[in-house]
Write a protein that holds these residues in place. Sequence first.
Motif, PDB file in Angstrom:
ATOM      1  N   PRO A  96       0.826  -1.203   0.000  1.00 24.55           N
ATOM      2  CA  PRO A  96       0.000   0.000   0.000  1.00 24.55           C
ATOM      3  C   PRO A  96       0.861   1.253   0.000  1.00 24.55           C
ATOM      4  N   PRO A  97       0.525   2.243  -0.799  1.00 24.57           N
ATOM      5  CA  PRO A  97       1.348   3.457  -0.844  1.00 24.57           C
ATOM      6  C   PRO A  97       1.182   4.287   0.415  1.00 24.57           C
ATOM      7  N   MET A  98       2.257   4.964   0.792  1.00 23.17           N
ATOM      8  CA  MET A  98       2.208   5.888   1.917  1.00 23.17           C
ATOM      9  C   MET A  98       1.843   7.263   1.369  1.00 23.17           C
ATOM     10  N   LEU A  99       0.601   7.667   1.588  1.00 16.58           N
ATOM     11  CA  LEU A  99       0.099   8.908   1.014  1.00 16.58           C
ATOM     12  C   LEU A  99       0.371  10.075   1.945  1.00 16.58           C
ATOM     13  N   ALA A 100       0.672  11.214   1.360  1.00 16.79           N
ATOM     14  CA  ALA A 100       0.893  12.434   2.128  1.00 16.79           C
ATOM     15  C   ALA A 100       0.767  13.609   1.180  1.00 16.79           C
ATOM     16  N   GLY A 101       0.506  14.771   1.743  1.00 15.31           N
ATOM     17  CA  GLY A 101       0.490  15.999   0.965  1.00 15.31           C
ATOM     18  C   GLY A 101      -0.592  16.013  -0.094  1.00 15.31           C
ATOM     19  N   PRO A 102      -0.249  16.448  -1.306  1.00 18.43           N
ATOM     20  CA  PRO A 102      -1.267  16.579  -2.370  1.00 18.43           C
ATOM     21  C   PRO A 102      -1.942  15.266  -2.733  1.00 18.43           C
ATOM     22  N   ARG A 103      -1.203  14.159  -2.690  1.00 20.37           N
ATOM     23  CA  ARG A 103      -1.819  12.873  -3.037  1.00 20.37           C
ATOM     24  C   ARG A 103      -2.883  12.473  -2.022  1.00 20.37           C
ATOM     25  N   LEU A 104      -2.590  12.700  -0.737  1.00 21.25           N
ATOM     26  CA  LEU A 104      -3.580  12.385   0.292  1.00 21.25           C
ATOM     27  C   LEU A 104      -4.804  13.288   0.163  1.00 21.25           C
ATOM     28  N   ALA A 105      -4.577  14.577  -0.067  1.00 23.32           N
ATOM     29  CA  ALA A 105      -5.702  15.491  -0.236  1.00 23.32           C
ATOM     30  C   ALA A 105      -6.543  15.117  -1.455  1.00 23.32           C
ATOM     31  N   GLY A 106      -5.892  14.661  -2.530  1.00 22.30           N
ATOM     32  CA  GLY A 106      -6.646  14.248  -3.711  1.00 22.30           C
ATOM     33  C   GLY A 106      -7.514  13.034  -3.464  1.00 22.30           C
ATOM     34  N   VAL A 107      -7.009  12.065  -2.681  1.00 27.64           N
ATOM     35  CA  VAL A 107      -7.813  10.872  -2.366  1.00 27.64           C
ATOM     36  C   VAL A 107      -9.017  11.255  -1.518  1.00 27.64           C
ATOM     37  N   VAL A 108      -8.809  12.125  -0.527  1.00 27.29           N
ATOM     38  CA  VAL A 108      -9.922  12.561   0.315  1.00 27.29           C
ATOM     39  C   VAL A 108     -10.968  13.298  -0.523  1.00 27.29           C
ATOM     40  N   GLU A 109     -10.510  14.157  -1.408  1.00 24.36           N
ATOM     41  CA  GLU A 109     -11.459  14.897  -2.254  1.00 24.36           C
ATOM     42  C   GLU A 109     -12.219  13.950  -3.173  1.00 24.36           C
ATOM     43  N   GLN A 110     -11.544  12.924  -3.698  1.00 30.29           N
ATOM     44  CA  GLN A 110     -12.239  11.967  -4.559  1.00 30.29           C
ATOM     45  C   GLN A 110     -13.301  11.208  -3.778  1.00 30.29           C
ATOM     46  N   LEU A 111     -13.019  10.848  -2.534  1.00 30.44           N
ATOM     47  CA  LEU A 111     -14.023  10.169  -1.708  1.00 30.44           C
ATOM     48  C   LEU A 111     -15.208  11.081  -1.436  1.00 30.44           C
ATOM     49  N   ARG A 112     -14.939  12.327  -1.123  1.00 32.90           N
ATOM     50  CA  ARG A 112     -16.037  13.266  -0.857  1.00 32.90           C
ATOM     51  C   ARG A 112     -16.912  13.444  -2.097  1.00 32.90           C
TER      52      ARG A 112
END
Length: 798
Positions: free
Chosen positions: A681-697
């Motif tokens: 599993p990738p370790m997400l942080a910064g812009p990538r983490l924010a992008g995943v959260v936004e995609q879920l929302r």
Amino acid sequence: MATTFADQLRSLPDEGLGALIQLRPDLVVPVPADISALAVRAQSRNSVARCLDGLDEFTLLILDAARLSRAADTALTSVDAIIELTTEVAAEDVRVAIDRLRVRFLLHGPPEALQVVGAVDEVTSPYPAGLGRPADFLDPQAAVLCADRARLRRTILAAPAGARAVLDRLAAGPPIGALNRTTLDQNEPIRWLVDQHILVPVSEAGRAPRPDGELVELPREVGMLLRRDTGPLGPLRPFPPIPEATVRDRKAVDSAGAGQAMEAVRATEAILEALAAEPAPVLRAGGLGVRDLKRVARAAGVDEAGAALLVETAYTSGLLGESEVTAGRAAAGSAPDVFLPTGAYDLWRASSVAHRWAALTRAWLVMTRQTGLIGRRDDRDRPINALAPDAERAGAPQARREALNALADLETGAAPSVDDLLSLLAWQAPRRARGRDMGHRDAFAGAALLGVTGLGALTSYGRLLLAGPEPDEGDPLGVHPEDAPADAVRALDHLLPAPVDHFLVQADLTVVVPGPPEPELGAELDDVAEPESAGGASVFRVTPASVRRALDVGYRADDLHTIFRRRSRTPVPQTLTYLIDDTARKHGGLRSGSAGSYLRSDDEALLTEVLADKRVSSIDLRRIAPTVLVSPRPVARLLGALREAGYAPVAEDGGGATMLSRPKARRAPTRTPRIAEPPGPPMLAGPRLAGVVEQLRRGDIATRAARRAPVTVRAAHGQTVAGLTAVQQHSQAMAVLQQAVRDKARVWVGYVDSHGATLSRLVRPVSMSAGYLRAEDERGESLHTFALHRITAAVTEE
């Protein structure tokens, strides 16, 4: 108010949802469609088990306390109920552990009504904290005894010595014991406990109960009473056990590690040179034979365990490979494949010592081989050889990382014992460390052999190697990771002695190199001298055989004199000059060569004509006798060129007999496709983490919006709606969309996507042209394009 698991996830702020994804990265591989799908995945068995594997001993015991303190009717617990079971430690430490469980959503709900995720009971022991099941669940008579606390104490105090020993053993966990059918005397204490209803006969899972009660279980209430000194959960350690380690000087650690790193590089080179001089056959079952492993170990001056580790590391790093032998040797009965150095070995050997060490260490960190198994026997009592498939272990890289990270977390220069480090690893991740003692011990032994550690402590360049490259702010997606551990290489370079380009020739024809030789000097010494000893100052000796070997590879006598005059810092002994000249005078008296094919004929004039024919100049014919011509080209090409030129040659065998054969069909060698292992599993942080959260929302908004679609849109998707008898026609939907474009109004659009799924979305149409509708989604702040023929319904927002 949030009531379901998905609602609790949905109510989290973006920071809280991002924290959950960082702690449990497997939840977004792949990214779920919405938060409801994320909630289902977070409660699955695999995800919960993977999350539990990373928790420490104290947090797991607090989770067991939550399981033990659940109410029988509601299956809920609370923070206060958990603290009541952990009175031996500070309440603040317990609350911190509960927060670790809640942020990972293994516990969820308000503090006064906490709920344990259902999959926890499925993937953990059925006996939390080593305690048995409640007495009222096991046996009514045992429940009556446990209900009377005073009677239960008196019964336990009256237990015989053997029965009390059984109780103490079961109270420590697990609470299950078995009757010994062969030794009846040992069953007497257990019989007494069963008769007193302190132990309850049970049956094995999946088997019918036996009259004599083959298994017995200690009720939970009895176990908690017996643990009155240590607490219901047993001994609790909120903080990791700090190993008692000797703190060594950092410079001494780095110096010892750098010396061992040089030795590892030297030993690897010696092993590969030994295999280049005498290739080792590949065993029929795969791997390197025991005799060959002993041979290369003697050549490198290391023990067999060290040689096995270096051979495995060289193979993983691509320096060693398998190559087919020639057809003649294969026909003689040897193995079809042999182990040989690869072409990458020449490039590796030409680089600096630090770069060579980094290549070996990086391969060692990631290879899925457990070298400690080599030399042992498998389940079928067969020896496990080096490079054999039996030594493959998928968890070996993670075990190395865990062991070295535990060492890196200690004070700089700390050199603890291996047993203390294993105890620390067992506390940090008990579930993951179970059964990995051998892997962790192999990791410490390999780190010492490769020079990652020195004097038992982690070196400074070893820490840099484990840390890896820092995240690049200019590359938020991480698509250009740094390839080489440049910091570790530079740090090791400063510790290693500078390479030398000279040596000292002594009167006894020994050559002393006062330091690591440069690659060019090392190559020259390999040709002109025999190695005698290695270390900080290596020693070679010039012999007639070494001079003859140098002449064989192309050196002339003048070249050898020039090398020794240019490289030696001491006068060249006269005996060495005489040795070179005498050996060169006898060299070359006999000459040999190779030819791809020959052409012979009793007609010398015909051979002269062929030699002068320009049409066959491409086969490079050369005359070595009046009736013999030779060519470096193979026989098939020679015959083909001559036949194209109008001649009529025939092939012959080794005895001179004419040989007529049909040409063989050429085939490419069969290759086994290499299937890459799936990454973790990738370790997400910064812009990538924010992008995943936004995609879920956004996915959650779209899913919830589709559920609120008007009845007409849902009916167009084929759903049953009371009171509706007809589906809106496609032409009516187009009219609604055209009016919405003019009025800039929002409409509900029902459509079928490319996968055949029916969806609904609330959008504001912008334009309709060329068979497409372009509309804005204000909730998701995005622009969508719909094919008009896929639209099933359109209704203006009410």
